[in-house]
Structure formats: C-alpha cells, structure tokens
Motif scaffolding. Sequence first.
Motif, PDB file in Angstrom:
ATOM      1  N   ASP A 148      36.370  79.841 -10.107  1.00 53.35           N
ATOM      2  CA  ASP A 148      35.582  80.817 -10.858  1.00 53.35           C
ATOM      3  C   ASP A 148      35.068  80.217 -12.169  1.00 53.35           C
ATOM      4  OD1 ASP A 148      37.650  80.854 -12.699  1.00 53.35           O
ATOM      5  OD2 ASP A 148      38.156  82.969 -12.419  1.00 53.35           O
ATOM      6  N   ASP A 149      34.460  81.059 -13.009  1.00 55.59           N
ATOM      7  CA  ASP A 149      33.818  80.569 -14.219  1.00 55.59           C
ATOM      8  C   ASP A 149      34.796  80.301 -15.361  1.00 55.59           C
ATOM      9  OD1 ASP A 149      31.446  80.625 -12.906  1.00 55.59           O
ATOM     10  OD2 ASP A 149      30.670  82.441 -13.852  1.00 55.59           O
ATOM     11  N   ARG A 150      36.068  80.523 -15.119  1.00 55.69           N
ATOM     12  CA  ARG A 150      37.092  80.068 -16.062  1.00 55.69           C
ATOM     13  C   ARG A 150      37.528  78.649 -15.723  1.00 55.69           C
ATOM     14  NH1 ARG A 150      41.202  84.915 -14.860  1.00 55.69           N
ATOM     15  NH2 ARG A 150      40.487  84.275 -12.781  1.00 55.69           N
ATOM     16  N   GLY A 151      37.017  78.157 -14.574  1.00 51.53           N
ATOM     17  CA  GLY A 151      37.482  76.884 -14.068  1.00 51.53           C
ATOM     18  C   GLY A 151      38.769  77.030 -13.283  1.00 51.53           C
ATOM     19  N   LYS A 152      39.120  78.269 -12.979  1.00 49.57           N
ATOM     20  CA  LYS A 152      40.359  78.553 -12.258  1.00 49.57           C
ATOM     21  C   LYS A 152      40.099  78.532 -10.757  1.00 49.57           C
ATOM     22  CE  LYS A 152      43.983  82.060 -11.784  1.00 49.57           C
ATOM     23  NZ  LYS A 152      44.475  83.382 -12.266  1.00 49.57           N
ATOM     24  N   LYS A 153      40.866  77.728 -10.024  1.00 52.84           N
ATOM     25  CA  LYS A 153      40.735  77.660  -8.576  1.00 52.84           C
ATOM     26  C   LYS A 153      41.718  78.628  -7.924  1.00 52.84           C
ATOM     27  CE  LYS A 153      40.036  73.745  -6.452  1.00 52.84           C
ATOM     28  NZ  LYS A 153      40.225  72.396  -5.848  1.00 52.84           N
ATOM     29  N   VAL A 154      41.167  79.527  -7.104  1.00 52.01           N
ATOM     30  CA  VAL A 154      41.990  80.471  -6.353  1.00 52.01           C
ATOM     31  C   VAL A 154      42.045  79.997  -4.906  1.00 52.01           C
ATOM     32  CG1 VAL A 154      42.296  82.879  -5.682  1.00 52.01           C
ATOM     33  CG2 VAL A 154      41.249  82.336  -7.874  1.00 52.01           C
ATOM     34  N   GLU A 155      43.220  79.880  -4.358  1.00 50.38           N
ATOM     35  CA  GLU A 155      43.389  79.426  -2.980  1.00 50.38           C
ATOM     36  C   GLU A 155      44.286  80.400  -2.226  1.00 50.38           C
ATOM     37  OE1 GLU A 155      43.660  75.036  -2.309  1.00 50.38           O
ATOM     38  OE2 GLU A 155      44.149  74.991  -4.452  1.00 50.38           O
ATOM     39  N   LEU A 156      43.824  80.836  -1.060  1.00 51.46           N
ATOM     40  CA  LEU A 156      44.580  81.737  -0.205  1.00 51.46           C
ATOM     41  C   LEU A 156      44.615  81.167   1.212  1.00 51.46           C
ATOM     42  CD1 LEU A 156      43.061  85.142  -1.396  1.00 51.46           C
ATOM     43  CD2 LEU A 156      45.227  84.118  -2.121  1.00 51.46           C
ATOM     44  N   LYS A 157      45.545  81.644   2.003  1.00 50.15           N
ATOM     45  CA  LYS A 157      45.692  81.149   3.370  1.00 50.15           C
ATOM     46  C   LYS A 157      44.532  81.575   4.260  1.00 50.15           C
ATOM     47  CE  LYS A 157      50.749  80.904   3.249  1.00 50.15           C
ATOM     48  NZ  LYS A 157      52.014  81.412   3.868  1.00 50.15           N
ATOM     49  N   SER A 158      43.866  82.660   3.878  1.00 50.50           N
ATOM     50  CA  SER A 158      42.705  83.154   4.624  1.00 50.50           C
ATOM     51  C   SER A 158      41.812  83.924   3.669  1.00 50.50           C
ATOM     52  CB  SER A 158      43.150  84.050   5.785  1.00 50.50           C
ATOM     53  OG  SER A 158      43.857  85.178   5.295  1.00 50.50           O
ATOM     54  N   PRO A 159      40.537  84.135   4.011  1.00 51.35           N
ATOM     55  CA  PRO A 159      39.637  84.883   3.127  1.00 51.35           C
ATOM     56  C   PRO A 159      40.186  86.277   2.837  1.00 51.35           C
ATOM     57  CG  PRO A 159      38.391  83.773   4.827  1.00 51.35           C
ATOM     58  CD  PRO A 159      39.835  83.626   5.209  1.00 51.35           C
ATOM     59  N   PRO A 160      40.184  86.702   1.606  1.00 52.26           N
ATOM     60  CA  PRO A 160      40.727  88.019   1.255  1.00 52.26           C
ATOM     61  C   PRO A 160      39.884  89.152   1.818  1.00 52.26           C
ATOM     62  CG  PRO A 160      39.589  87.079  -0.615  1.00 52.26           C
ATOM     63  CD  PRO A 160      39.650  85.999   0.428  1.00 52.26           C
ATOM     64  N   LYS A 161      40.555  90.176   2.280  1.00 54.94           N
ATOM     65  CA  LYS A 161      39.870  91.369   2.784  1.00 54.94           C
ATOM     66  C   LYS A 161      40.114  92.570   1.871  1.00 54.94           C
ATOM     67  CE  LYS A 161      39.897  90.006   7.661  1.00 54.94           C
ATOM     68  NZ  LYS A 161      40.319  90.397   9.039  1.00 54.94           N
ATOM     69  N   ASN A 162      41.285  92.629   1.272  1.00 56.92           N
ATOM     70  CA  ASN A 162      41.588  93.719   0.352  1.00 56.92           C
ATOM     71  C   ASN A 162      41.122  93.315  -1.047  1.00 56.92           C
ATOM     72  OD1 ASN A 162      42.740  94.862   2.569  1.00 56.92           O
ATOM     73  ND2 ASN A 162      44.799  95.022   1.721  1.00 56.92           N
ATOM     74  N   ILE A 163      39.854  93.587  -1.314  1.00 55.46           N
ATOM     75  CA  ILE A 163      39.230  93.157  -2.570  1.00 55.46           C
ATOM     76  C   ILE A 163      39.028  94.369  -3.479  1.00 55.46           C
ATOM     77  CG2 ILE A 163      37.224  92.040  -3.611  1.00 55.46           C
ATOM     78  CD1 ILE A 163      36.732  90.736  -0.839  1.00 55.46           C
ATOM     79  N   VAL A 164      39.327  94.180  -4.757  1.00 62.58           N
ATOM     80  CA  VAL A 164      39.057  95.180  -5.787  1.00 62.58           C
ATOM     81  C   VAL A 164      38.133  94.518  -6.799  1.00 62.58           C
ATOM     82  CG1 VAL A 164      40.055  96.525  -7.676  1.00 62.58           C
ATOM     83  CG2 VAL A 164      41.224  96.417  -5.458  1.00 62.58           C
ATOM     84  N   ALA A 165      37.124  95.258  -7.260  1.00 63.22           N
ATOM     85  CA  ALA A 165      36.138  94.633  -8.145  1.00 63.22           C
ATOM     86  C   ALA A 165      35.595  95.615  -9.172  1.00 63.22           C
ATOM     87  CB  ALA A 165      34.978  94.067  -7.323  1.00 63.22           C
ATOM     88  N   PHE A 166      35.147  95.073 -10.296  1.00 64.73           N
ATOM     89  CA  PHE A 166      34.378  95.867 -11.253  1.00 64.73           C
ATOM     90  C   PHE A 166      33.181  96.445 -10.515  1.00 64.73           C
ATOM     91  CE2 PHE A 166      30.748  95.875 -14.276  1.00 64.73           C
ATOM     92  CZ  PHE A 166      31.158  96.954 -15.039  1.00 64.73           C
ATOM     93  N   ILE A 167      32.790  97.650 -10.835  1.00 59.31           N
ATOM     94  CA  ILE A 167      31.800  98.382 -10.045  1.00 59.31           C
ATOM     95  C   ILE A 167      30.490  97.616  -9.865  1.00 59.31           C
ATOM     96  CG2 ILE A 167      31.103  99.684 -12.099  1.00 59.31           C
ATOM     97  CD1 ILE A 167      31.031 100.866  -8.392  1.00 59.31           C
ATOM     98  N   GLY A 168      29.991  96.986 -10.926  1.00 54.49           N
ATOM     99  CA  GLY A 168      28.736  96.238 -10.800  1.00 54.49           C
ATOM    100  C   GLY A 168      28.876  95.028  -9.903  1.00 54.49           C
ATOM    101  N   THR A 169      30.034  94.375  -9.964  1.00 55.09           N
ATOM    102  CA  THR A 169      30.295  93.229  -9.097  1.00 55.09           C
ATOM    103  C   THR A 169      30.437  93.681  -7.658  1.00 55.09           C
ATOM    104  OG1 THR A 169      31.508  92.249 -10.957  1.00 55.09           O
ATOM    105  CG2 THR A 169      31.756  91.193  -8.815  1.00 55.09           C
ATOM    106  N   ALA A 170      31.110  94.809  -7.459  1.00 52.58           N
ATOM    107  CA  ALA A 170      31.255  95.371  -6.112  1.00 52.58           C
ATOM    108  C   ALA A 170      29.890  95.710  -5.525  1.00 52.58           C
ATOM    109  CB  ALA A 170      32.139  96.614  -6.158  1.00 52.58           C
ATOM    110  N   ALA A 171      28.990  96.239  -6.367  1.00 53.44           N
ATOM    111  CA  ALA A 171      27.639  96.581  -5.904  1.00 53.44           C
ATOM    112  C   ALA A 171      26.868  95.335  -5.498  1.00 53.44           C
ATOM    113  CB  ALA A 171      26.892  97.342  -6.997  1.00 53.44           C
ATOM    114  N   ALA A 172      27.059  94.250  -6.239  1.00 52.89           N
ATOM    115  CA  ALA A 172      26.391  92.997  -5.890  1.00 52.89           C
ATOM    116  C   ALA A 172      26.921  92.453  -4.565  1.00 52.89           C
ATOM    117  CB  ALA A 172      26.597  91.961  -6.993  1.00 52.89           C
ATOM    118  N   LEU A 173      28.233  92.457  -4.397  1.00 56.52           N
ATOM    119  CA  LEU A 173      28.822  91.986  -3.142  1.00 56.52           C
ATOM    120  C   LEU A 173      28.355  92.844  -1.968  1.00 56.52           C
ATOM    121  CD1 LEU A 173      32.482  91.202  -4.300  1.00 56.52           C
ATOM    122  CD2 LEU A 173      30.689  89.553  -3.713  1.00 56.52           C
ATOM    123  N   HIS A 174      28.223  94.140  -2.209  1.00 56.92           N
ATOM    124  CA  HIS A 174      27.741  95.050  -1.162  1.00 56.92           C
ATOM    125  C   HIS A 174      26.354  94.661  -0.678  1.00 56.92           C
ATOM    126  CE1 HIS A 174      26.781  98.813   0.921  1.00 56.92           C
ATOM    127  NE2 HIS A 174      25.644  98.819   0.241  1.00 56.92           N
TER     128      HIS A 174
END
Length: 347
Positions: A54-80
Amino acid sequence: MPSNARATHLTRRGLLAAGGALGLGAALVACGGGKDDKGSSPAGEKSGPWKFTDDRGKKVELKSPPKNIVAFIGTAAALHDYGIEVKGVFGPTTVKDPKTGKDKPDIQAGDLDVTKVKNLGNVWGTFNIEEYLKLEPELLVSAMWDKDVLWYLPPQSHDKIVKLAPTVALWAANTTMPKALARHAELAESLGADLKDKKTVDAKARFEKAAAKLRAAAKSRPEIRVMIGSASAELFYVSLAKMSADTAYFEELGVKFVKPKVNAQGYFEELSWENLDKYPADIIMMDNRSQAIQPGDLKSKPTWAQLPAVKAGQVVPRFTEPIYSYDKCAVLLEDLATAIENAKKVA
C-alpha cells in the motif's frame, strides 16, 4: 483537506497511545482473516497467495485473496465500480432525505447499494468494533490524508482497529488524481477485477478525453480564477489546491486557483464570514459533502450573496473526497471544464 472542523483530530492521532488489540483481533491477523465461505465474491475468482503493497509502503500478504473486505465508503464505491464488493463500510454512507425523513445513500456511496453492506459507523468518531469482528474481516481499506492514519477511523480507537485485521491505505493527499486512480485500479485488479473489461476500458478513455477537455478549457481561459471552498456555520474554509489529489491534478492541467494563506496543517485557511471577500474568484467550487453547508442554505450570510461569483451563478459543486474510479472521476473533469468554458470574468 477533506475535513474542516475535524482536521484538528488528525493532528492529535499521533499522540494517542496505541491501545492493546482485542484477543480475537490478534487471532484474525494470525490466521489471515475469516472464513471464505462467508465472504463476498470478487469480480473474478483468484486463487493462491495474495499480496499488495500500500501507500505506506506496507506489504500485506495473505494465503488467498481476501473476500471479507471492509472499506471506507468512498473506497468501497470505487471498488464496486470495478466489480469488487465489500462486506462492511464506514464513513458517510446514508443521509436523511429532508423531503421524506428516510435514509438515502450519501453522495460518497456512489453506485454502491448501501442496503447490502454493514454500516459500521455513519458519522465521524463512530466505528462499531463488535460488528466489525462479526464480519470476520480479512482486510480493511481506507484513504490516507496523513501518513499512517487511516481516514475516518475514530482517533480514540484507530490504533486498536488497525490491529484487528490487515489494512491497506491509499493516499488521498500527496498525490494526484491519475496516480490515485492507478493505485485503486491496481488494488481492484489484485482482488480479482478485470481491468480489460469494456466498461473499465471505456471509462478510462472517457477520463483521458475529459482531462484533455479541461486542459484546453484552462488554456483558453487563463484569466478565470477558481476558489475551493467549504462552509460551516462559523467559518468559511479556502483550500490550497496542491494538497488534494483532485485539485492538484486540475492545477497541473492548467486551472488557476486562489492560493490562500493556509494554517499550520497546510490544507486550508479559515475565514470569518465577514472576511469572505478576501480572495477574488470567478468560480467557487463548493464542498458538496453532506456535512458541509450547501450554497442553497447560505442565503442568511449577506457576504456570501455579495460575492461576484455567487451573483453570476458561477458556484459549482466539488466532490471533496472523490470516488477513485475512472467512471466517477471523468465526470468531475468534464463538469469543471464546462464551468470554466462558460464562466464570465467577474472577479
């Protein structure tokens, strides 16, 4: 800056003690999230490890793509807009319709069906942690206006919330609109979106065409000055264009903005209503979010009515916190280009 009265909270966040994470939250992080069978379905099913820096330079790694996602409303709208759905949202999601008294989608919700997501906190300072944990979150995504601070998480619980599940932060400041769009598209693609989908390809082409239109309009009308404003009952805020991704890009395209003498935070200058005429402007872009007073409700402010741009009917809305999809941002460029093309020199 997306907030006026709230801006002071942002500077205080760094002083808050990092609260201990709940035991369940620690377990969620260790496991990489909740159960996939309760998650939302991405646009395209992807398998195997998932990672995103991400833009903090933080790498997020998971065993599989996340499905249970929570987001700020504007970000959620963009992903939608890219076909990626979330389970929960926070931030201005619904607002009371003054005519019916019933809830309706806030402007920041875009095309998102707000009845199909869990609203964890509709107003500043609220975030229901218990309901958040019930969603078994695998990923939380938000905008970032200050380094390492996820937008719209309450200051008092920000540090606790970010420990409950992996997080992704994308800049809304210190960047420009094309970069923000590219990063949101990159995140969506990592989650399963098809960026070669016709709808997305067409939206990007429209955005590029709109950018060319705004550049041409600004070049043909260099005399037009634009002021970025936001109103509260006590003060009027004039924003500095370069501090936000949208207006920084408009300025890059040639739009001439009023340059206020900003406060220590660097985003805006506070003006009393008596001093509203400090900066001459031909067009006023007004914060159109539900928490800001809208132009139609400023009739009680005599100094507002006397502004040349107001008299000329040259007040246009500004989407202060843009939905970073090409579909939504193209419209913003088109509308500003039209306003500049049609503006009279009044300042």
